[in-house]
Design a protein around this motif. Structure first.
Motif, mmCIF file in Angstrom:
data_model
loop_
_atom_site.group_PDB
_atom_site.id
_atom_site.type_symbol
_atom_site.label_atom_id
_atom_site.label_comp_id
_atom_site.label_asym_id
_atom_site.label_seq_id
_atom_site.Cartn_x
_atom_site.Cartn_y
_atom_site.Cartn_z
ATOM 1 N N ALA A 35 0.834 -1.200 0.000
ATOM 2 C CA ALA A 35 0.000 0.000 0.000
ATOM 3 C C ALA A 35 0.869 1.250 0.000
ATOM 4 N N TRP A 36 0.233 2.357 -0.342
ATOM 5 C CA TRP A 36 0.845 3.680 -0.234
ATOM 6 C C TRP A 36 0.032 4.500 0.770
ATOM 7 N N PHE A 37 0.760 5.240 1.594
ATOM 8 C CA PHE A 37 0.179 6.190 2.539
ATOM 9 C C PHE A 37 0.843 7.539 2.294
ATOM 10 N N ARG A 38 0.265 8.577 2.886
ATOM 11 C CA ARG A 38 0.895 9.886 2.849
ATOM 12 C C ARG A 38 0.644 10.599 4.173
ATOM 13 N N GLN A 39 1.513 11.556 4.445
ATOM 14 C CA GLN A 39 1.419 12.269 5.716
ATOM 15 C C GLN A 39 1.915 13.696 5.557
ATOM 16 N N LYS A 43 -0.607 15.865 11.032
ATOM 17 C CA LYS A 43 -1.756 15.004 10.733
ATOM 18 C C LYS A 43 -1.346 13.543 10.768
ATOM 19 N N GLU A 44 -2.344 12.682 10.927
ATOM 20 C CA GLU A 44 -2.075 11.246 10.912
ATOM 21 C C GLU A 44 -1.764 10.782 9.497
ATOM 22 N N ALA A 92 2.656 16.031 0.341
ATOM 23 C CA ALA A 92 2.848 15.206 1.526
ATOM 24 C C ALA A 92 4.123 14.396 1.360
ATOM 25 N N VAL A 93 4.507 13.733 2.435
ATOM 26 C CA VAL A 93 5.511 12.683 2.337
ATOM 27 C C VAL A 93 4.758 11.384 2.063
ATOM 28 N N TYR A 94 5.177 10.692 1.029
ATOM 29 C CA TYR A 94 4.522 9.452 0.622
ATOM 30 C C TYR A 94 5.357 8.257 1.076
ATOM 31 N N ARG A 106 -7.085 -0.140 5.486
ATOM 32 C CA ARG A 106 -6.712 1.264 5.341
ATOM 33 C C ARG A 106 -6.027 1.818 6.590
ATOM 34 N N SER A 107 -5.874 0.983 7.590
ATOM 35 C CA SER A 107 -5.277 1.428 8.838
ATOM 36 C C SER A 107 -3.771 1.254 8.813
ATOM 37 N N SER A 108 -3.052 2.315 9.108
ATOM 38 C CA SER A 108 -1.592 2.238 9.113
ATOM 39 C C SER A 108 -1.082 1.289 10.193
ATOM 40 N N TYR A 109 -1.895 1.050 11.213
ATOM 41 C CA TYR A 109 -1.448 0.199 12.316
ATOM 42 C C TYR A 109 -1.363 -1.276 11.897
ATOM 43 N N ASP A 110 -1.973 -1.618 10.799
ATOM 44 C CA ASP A 110 -2.000 -3.010 10.345
ATOM 45 C C ASP A 110 -0.821 -3.385 9.461
ATOM 46 N N TYR A 111 0.059 -2.432 9.168
ATOM 47 C CA TYR A 111 1.188 -2.688 8.278
ATOM 48 C C TYR A 111 2.456 -2.919 9.086
#
Length: 124
Positions: A35-39, A43-44, A92-94, A106-111
């Motif tokens: 997955a990809w996230f951004r921050q 912000k979370e 953002a930082v990706y 979609r939860s960052s805690y699951d990665y």
């Protein structure tokens, strides 16, 4: 265990495009959900897109649907994020992330594993 290294970030004008890459080293890349996230500061971390191990199932955040495309090449141990029609709000930082057990989330805690991040800045 897997190590992740992102690349491809930079400065782009609104309406432009960028492609991010995330190279994985270690064993069994194809066994990880990617997955990809951004921050942004203060912000979370926000889910952007995810792709299944086989590459057949993808999910996107509503804010990027229709503009971003996540893909993966298991032979090259790489996951990509093609970003089109970029907006200043995409700044953002990706981060790319890998999940060893389970399917889409979609939860960052699951990665389990994360790259160091790459900065994307979209000017107006």
């Amino acid at each position: 265990q897997v190590q992740l290294v992102e690349s491809g970030g930079g400065l782009v004008e609104a309406g432009g495009s960028l492609t991010l890459s995330c190279a994985a080293s270690g064993r069994s890349f194809s066994s990880y959900y990617m997955a990809w996230f951004r921050q942004v500061p203060g912000k979370e971390r926000e889910f952007v897109a995810g792709r299944s191990r086989s590459g057949t199932v993808t999910i996107y955040a509503d804010s990027v649907k229709g503009r971003f495309t996540i893909s993966r090449d298991n032979a090259k141990n790489t996951v990509y994020l093609q970003m089109n029609s970029l907006k200043p709000d995409d700044t953002a930082v990706y981060y790319c992330a890998a999940r060893s057990i389970g399917t889409s989330t979609r939860s960052s805690y699951d990665y389990d594993y994360w790259g160091q991040g790459t900065q994307v800045t979209v000017s107006s």
